[in-house]
Structure formats: C-alpha cells, structure tokens
Design a protein around this motif. Structure first.
Motif, short mmCIF file in Angstrom:
data_model
loop_
_atom_site.label_atom_id
_atom_site.label_comp_id
_atom_site.label_asym_id
_atom_site.label_seq_id
_atom_site.Cartn_x
_atom_site.Cartn_y
_atom_site.Cartn_z
N HIS A 60 37.12 -107.44 90.34
CA HIS A 60 37.45 -106.03 89.71
C HIS A 60 37.11 -105.17 90.80
O HIS A 60 35.97 -105.25 91.15
N GLU A 61 38.07 -104.32 91.40
CA GLU A 61 37.73 -103.39 92.69
C GLU A 61 36.91 -102.25 92.31
O GLU A 61 37.39 -101.13 92.55
N SER A 62 35.99 -102.40 91.51
CA SER A 62 34.88 -101.18 91.31
C SER A 62 34.10 -101.09 92.68
O SER A 62 34.14 -102.01 93.67
N GLU A 63 33.24 -100.32 92.59
CA GLU A 63 32.18 -100.13 93.73
C GLU A 63 30.79 -100.37 93.34
O GLU A 63 30.00 -99.65 92.51
N ALA A 65 32.44 -104.24 94.12
CA ALA A 65 33.31 -105.18 93.23
C ALA A 65 32.58 -106.04 92.16
O ALA A 65 31.30 -106.48 92.32
N ARG A 66 33.19 -106.36 91.19
CA ARG A 66 32.51 -107.31 90.07
C ARG A 66 33.57 -108.47 89.70
O ARG A 66 34.59 -108.44 89.92
N LEU A 76 38.30 -105.51 79.47
CA LEU A 76 38.40 -104.17 80.41
C LEU A 76 38.82 -103.07 79.30
O LEU A 76 39.78 -103.29 78.71
N HIS A 81 42.60 -99.80 86.08
CA HIS A 81 41.89 -100.82 86.85
C HIS A 81 42.65 -101.54 88.10
O HIS A 81 44.01 -101.52 88.18
N ARG A 94 47.48 -103.30 89.56
CA ARG A 94 46.93 -102.14 89.13
C ARG A 94 47.54 -102.18 87.75
O ARG A 94 48.70 -102.25 87.78
N ASP A 96 46.63 -99.92 83.48
CA ASP A 96 45.84 -99.21 82.80
C ASP A 96 45.49 -100.16 81.80
O ASP A 96 46.35 -101.05 81.28
N TRP A 256 30.84 -106.38 99.29
CA TRP A 256 32.31 -106.30 98.64
C TRP A 256 32.39 -107.25 97.46
O TRP A 256 32.85 -106.86 96.29
N ASP A 274 29.43 -98.63 99.42
CA ASP A 274 30.46 -97.36 99.65
C ASP A 274 30.09 -96.40 100.87
O ASP A 274 30.67 -95.54 101.14
#
Length: 652
Positions: A60-63, A65-66, A76, A81, A94, A96, A256, A274
């Motif tokens: 999951h490309e959060s900051e 990543a998870r 989710l 996302h 990508r 919603d 990452w 970040d």
C-alpha cells in the motif's frame, strides 16, 4: 515496451523478454486511464467488483509503504488507495475504497463492495533503452552521458530501489563533434560527483552517480561526492563509491518497504521515506550498516577503460553493477585439479582450442563479470555486443533445441530432454531434438529464433563437429538463438563468437572434459536454467556436481535468464546434518540481479518477507525440513552433495 491486451475479463501484458502478467477482473468494463505519478509502460482502466493478479508482494503506497495480506486479509477503508503488486512485472492499481485485500497462494485478490473504477499501470523489468545520447569520446563526454542516465529513473523517491523503477539508460554514441549530452528528463537531485580526467575514474563512479541521479563533472582532483544542502562531502577513492552505493540503495529499500525491524536496528526514523534525496544520502552515510544483515551485492564487474566498456556501460548501469578495475595474477596450477585421466576425457577429433586462464582479483559480490582482456576463472566473460542489442520480443512458448552430434552421448541427450519436458508441465516449452546435423543444419538451428540451444558433441580448433565437417560460429552472419550450452571440449571461443553474432549468453568449456562429468553438469544446468536461474548462477550451481567445475564458464551477459520463469526468483538450500542427527542446519539464498531491490517471501514458515538475495538460516527437525522442501522446486546441497529438493525429501 509492453504489449497489452484488454478484454471483458481483465488485462494481460508482456514485456519483450516474455515476462507477463494477467489481471483477472470480473465483468471488466473499459474506461480511459489517467496519468500516473511515475512513468508507466502500459496502462488500462475499467470498472469491476474484484480483480486478482499473481504477485509475491503487495504494497500500500502510503508513507512509508505497508505490506498487505501477509498474515490474512487486509481491510482498506474509504478514500483513494494506491497499491503496488510485485511479481514478474509490477502492477500499480488505483481506486477508491473500501476494499478487501487477500492472498490465495501466489495470487493477490482485491474485492469491492460494489462495482468500482480501477486504474492499472504496468511496469516492465526488461525495458528498452530510453533513447540515445551522443557524447564526445572523452572523460568529460562520458561524465555527461552518465549524468543523462539519471533520466532512466522513474522516481528519485525511495521506490527507485525496486528494479521496475529503474529503466534501461539511453545508449551512448560517441562522436568527436558532439556536444555534451543533455536530456529534459535528467533529475536535479542536488547531488554532485566530481572525478579526475580519466575514463577509468568515470566508470568506477558511474553506478553510484546513476542511482543517485547525480551530476558528474571532471576536475583536477580526487573523486568526491557532494550534496551541499546536507553538508555531504565524501571521498570516493579505493572502492568507496561501491560502498556508498550500497548504503544509499539499502536505505531506500528499507524505507520504501517499511522494514521497521531493520530501520530500528539502524536507529533510522521510518519518516526518512518522505525526505529528499540529499537528506536520505546524509542519513545513509551516517547509519551503522555494519550491524545489520543485508544481502551481498548481486553483481561486480571488472572493466578495462576501453571502447568496449563504454559500449556496455548503459547495460551495466541498468543492472546496477559495481564497477572495479580488472586485475589478475598468473593462475597457480594448484587452482586446478591435476589432470591425469586423459583416457576418460571426452575425445575430440582434432586439437582443442587453447585458453590461457588467469586468476582474477575479486571484490565483494555474489556474481562476477569480466569486461576486459584475458580469461579469468570464477567470472563470466562479458561480451559488449550482448549489452547493446535489445533482441526480438519473445512470443509464444519457450523454445529449446537439443542437438546430439555424437551418438555415443545419447544418454546425456535423453536426460536433458526429460528435464525440459518435465518442466513443460509448469510452463509451455517446445522441445525439438536433433541428431547428426550437418554444418548447414546446425547453422540453421543457431540462426533460428529460439530461446536455448543445448549442443552435445565435440569441438576443436576448427569448430563444432557435424556430420559433414565442422561449423565455426565465425561463419554465421546472424545468430537468433538467445542462449546456448556448448557441452563440448574447448568450446569457449565458439561461444564468444556466438554472442558476438547475436546470442545474449551461453555456457562453454575451457578445455577437455570428462564424458560423465559433462553429462552431470549438462543435466543439472538444464534443470536449473528452466527453473528460472540466470545462466551464470545455473552453471555455478551445476558445476558443483563435479571436481573439475572450473573447466566450465559463461560468456556474454551472465545475468540473462530464460523467460516464463514464474513469480518467484529461484534459490538454493544448503543442508548440514547436526552431530546427533536429530536436527539440520538449513541455509537458503535466493534472488538475483534482476530481482535486486525486491522483497520476497521466506521459504521458512516462521520468517517474514525480506530483501531479495538475503541468506536465511534455520535449525529444523527432519519433519520441518521435509515440509519446507516439499513446497520447493529447488537445488539442495545436502551434506556437501548436490541433489534436487524431491530427492532430499526422499532421503529424509
């Protein structure tokens, strides 16, 4: 470049080397995709209630990543996302939410509560060069070309550690009248590398500068790395460039993938993901990496500052190889086993072509390539032509041609044919057997568009033995066979000529070899190659079956592997019985050059995913070891003896 096919049931894409992936999507209705945050090789979009794709890792490309769906389903919530699904190719998705991400074996499934629009971006591993640059044939011209190579990075974020985020740098054309090259896509990272006015010095810093997206300049001073924004000022002499590259790369990878265990051991805040490139570089230089276990760098190249090296440089940068000067010493006769069994060697009709082998000075690396004069042992002999040509796109089944040009060696032919046919149950392989070919017929096999040619027979100074004479590869205009194994005495020179004329890589022999040894190596090599090992590692493992393993080598690009290898990179188990016999010390090492920067699952149930290429060790009972090996299709070095995993299970 990727080929793409969109249907009502999903999307299928493939790169030019035959690596492919399919996104299965229920009742997929097409829409137009938008732009992605990084350059993608192909894109598609549509509405669906669920999709699945073969992938070893889903991020999951959060900051930061998870990693999702590792220990069960991941839920989710609403909102946008972005997922990265990493397999043979990379799929970026990508949508919603809400959505449920789950795993079923090697496939990841994403399900929605209602029909949802999903945008897919596809990134290949085998990319064509991103154009060409012209530069004067001087250190300054080469420095400018290396600067321009930074445009091949899809991003300067920590995601650049992933192999799919690093496209093939542009080809370099040297023209005395050319200006220093410049490209609009060259990143401005605020990082500078200065080197002395010598081609060799530029070559040695090139991989570091390429990965960092640095600007390279020539100065009358020792090589240095500078990032003024964060007060970085580092010398790059005596192999320091390679060590700095490793630090910068591993910091990116750990950040990452959100590898909290290793980041905590380095006392690094995950928020470094970040940070801009200059700040990450400063953190990497200060971190205590010596206390953290990470994979050995996959590839070290030993290079002379010659036109051949300059031609091959974009390919070496694409593989992120360390570049070192080529240095050798005379080969001590004790390096090779005394040769007193002439009566048992594979007989040849004429004198075997001589090869003067040398002892190379090797630095750190799992694999070693030689792009310089001489023929050292324990390295693959790189040929510049194999790094210059893109090759024709692979389409359809994997094609293998087995050539038997001595009926006395039919047993080896039958063994390797069985290996290829057995593998055909897992991936499509078209096996063609040939026997007693004439020179014209054998030339036709090598000139045809085939993936692999396994030649079993004889070779002397005049070429490969045929029914009506000898075929010299020098007589071929254009070789279409991508890879080969010339399992014949003294086939080294013929192998080099095949690569010069079109092949990517091949396995050869330096001198006379024993018949039974040749059969053992040939059979093991065949199984390893079709299991997905790159050609250098396949031969390295196969030749462990015999005492005279140093008589075999790879010519061309040793990192080349056959397509259709599957989602997992292959690995090798080493098993040693304990003194009491109640437990086993088990080590596993997987990964390779083309998966460098990936995270991969562990074969041990108690371990989590980690960096590709790492060495893992466990102490297992016999029943635990049987369970691990039963799920593996892999070679096993069991108490020093080479066997395959199914044979090891039977032994247990």
């Amino acid at each position: 470049m990727l080929s793409r096919e969109v249907t009502a049931t999903g999307v299928r894409v493939a790169d030019r080397d035959g690596y492919a992936c399919s996104v299965n999507a229920a009742e997929f209705s097409r829409t137009r995709p938008g732009e992605f945050d990084v350059p993608v090789d192909a894109a598609a979009a549509g509405r669906t209630t669920a999709f699945d794709v073969r992938a070893r890792t889903v991020l999951h490309e959060s900051e930061p990543a998870r990693r999702l769906a590792e220990d069960g389903a991941s839920e989710l919530g609403g909102g946008p996302h972005a997922l990265a699904l990493l397999g043979s190719l990379e799929v970026r998705a990508r949508f919603d939410g809400p959505a449920t991400v789950s795993r079923d074996g090697e496939r990841v499934r994403v399900a929605f509560d209602a029909p949802t629009r999903v945008e897919f971006g596809f990134l290949g591993r085998a990319t064509d060069p991103i154009g060409r640059v012209s530069a004067p044939p001087t250190p300054r011209g080469l420095a400018a070309a290396v600067t321009a190579s930074g445009g091949a990075l899809r991003t300067t974020s920590p995601a650049r550690a992933r192999p799919t985020m690093r496209r093939h740098p542009p080809r370099i054309e040297f023209d005395p009248d050319a200006d220093a090259p410049a490209r609009d896509d060259t990143p401005d990272t605020g990082i500078r590398v200065s080197v002395p006015d010598a081609v060799g010095d530029v070559l040695r810093v090139a991989p570091l500068a390429h990965y960092l997206g640095a600007t390279v300049t020539v100065a009358d001073a020792p090589a240095r790395l500078r990032a003024p924004a964060t007060n970085v000022d580092e010398p790059l002499e005596d192999g320091r460039a390679a060590r700095v590259l490793e630090r910068a790369f591993w910091l990116d990878a750990l950040a990452w993938y959100g590898d909290r265990d290793r980041l905590d051991a380095l006392d690094i805040d995950p928020g470094v993901a970040d940070a801009p490139p200059t700040e990450r570089l400063a953190v990497a230089l200060d971190a205590p990496f010596d206390g953290v276990s990470l994979p050995e760098w996959p590839l070290a190249m030993y290079v002379d500052p010659t036109p051949d090296a300059l031609r091959a440089l974009p390919g070496l940068l694409h593989r992120l190889a360390h570049v070192h000067p080529a240095e050798t010493t005379p080969l001590d006769g004790r390096e090779l086993v005394s040769r007193t069994l002439d009566d048992f060697y594979r007989t040849t009709p004429g004198p075997v072509a001589a090869v003067e082998m040398e002892n190379p000075r090797l630095r750190s690396g799992r694999q070693h390539g030689w792009l310089a004069d001489g023929t050292p042992i324990d390295v693959f002999k790189a040929v510049p032509e194999s790094y210059e040509r893109p090759g024709d796109p692979v389409d359809g089944d994997l094609s293998v041609d087995v050539v038997l040009n001595d009926p006395g060696m039919a047993r080896e032919r039958d063994r390797v044919a069985d290996v290829y046919r057995d593998r055909a149950t897992d991936c499509p392989i078209d096996v063609t057997l040939h026997a007693d070919l004439t020179t014209a017929e054998l030339a036709g096999v090598f000139e045809s568009d085939t993936d692999f040619v396994h030649y079993i027979g004889h070779c002397d100074e005049d070429g490969l033995l045929c029914a009506d004479g000898r075929l010299s590869a020098a007589s071929l205009d254009d070789v279409g066979a991508r890879t080969f194994f010339l399992n014949a005495c003294g086939s080294y020179h013929e192998g080099v000529r095949l690569v010069e004329r079109g092949s990517a890589a091949g396995a050869v022999t330096f001198r006379k070899v024993l018949d039974e040894h040749a059969a053992q190596v040939g059979t093991a090599f065949a199984r390893l190659l079709v299991a997905g090992f790159d050609i250098e590692r396949a031969l390295s493992v196969a030749r462990r079956r015999i005492v005279m393993g140093k008589d075999y080598a790879v010519v061309g690009d040793g990192t080349w592997s056959l397509p259709h290898a599957g989602v997992r990179s292959p690995g090798v188990f080493t098993v040693e019985s304990t003194d009491g016999g109640d437990a086993y010390e088990v080590a596993y090492e997987g990964g390779g050059v083309r998966t460098h920067g990936d995270y991969e699952p562990s074969p041990f149930p108690s371990a989590r995913a980690g960096p590709s290429g790492r060495r893992e060790t466990e102490t297992l009972t016999a029943s635990e070891l049987r369970e691990v090996l039963a799920d593996a299709d892999a070679p096993v070095v069991f108490d020093g003896e080479f066997v395959w995993s199914n044979a090891a299970v039977s032994r247990l």
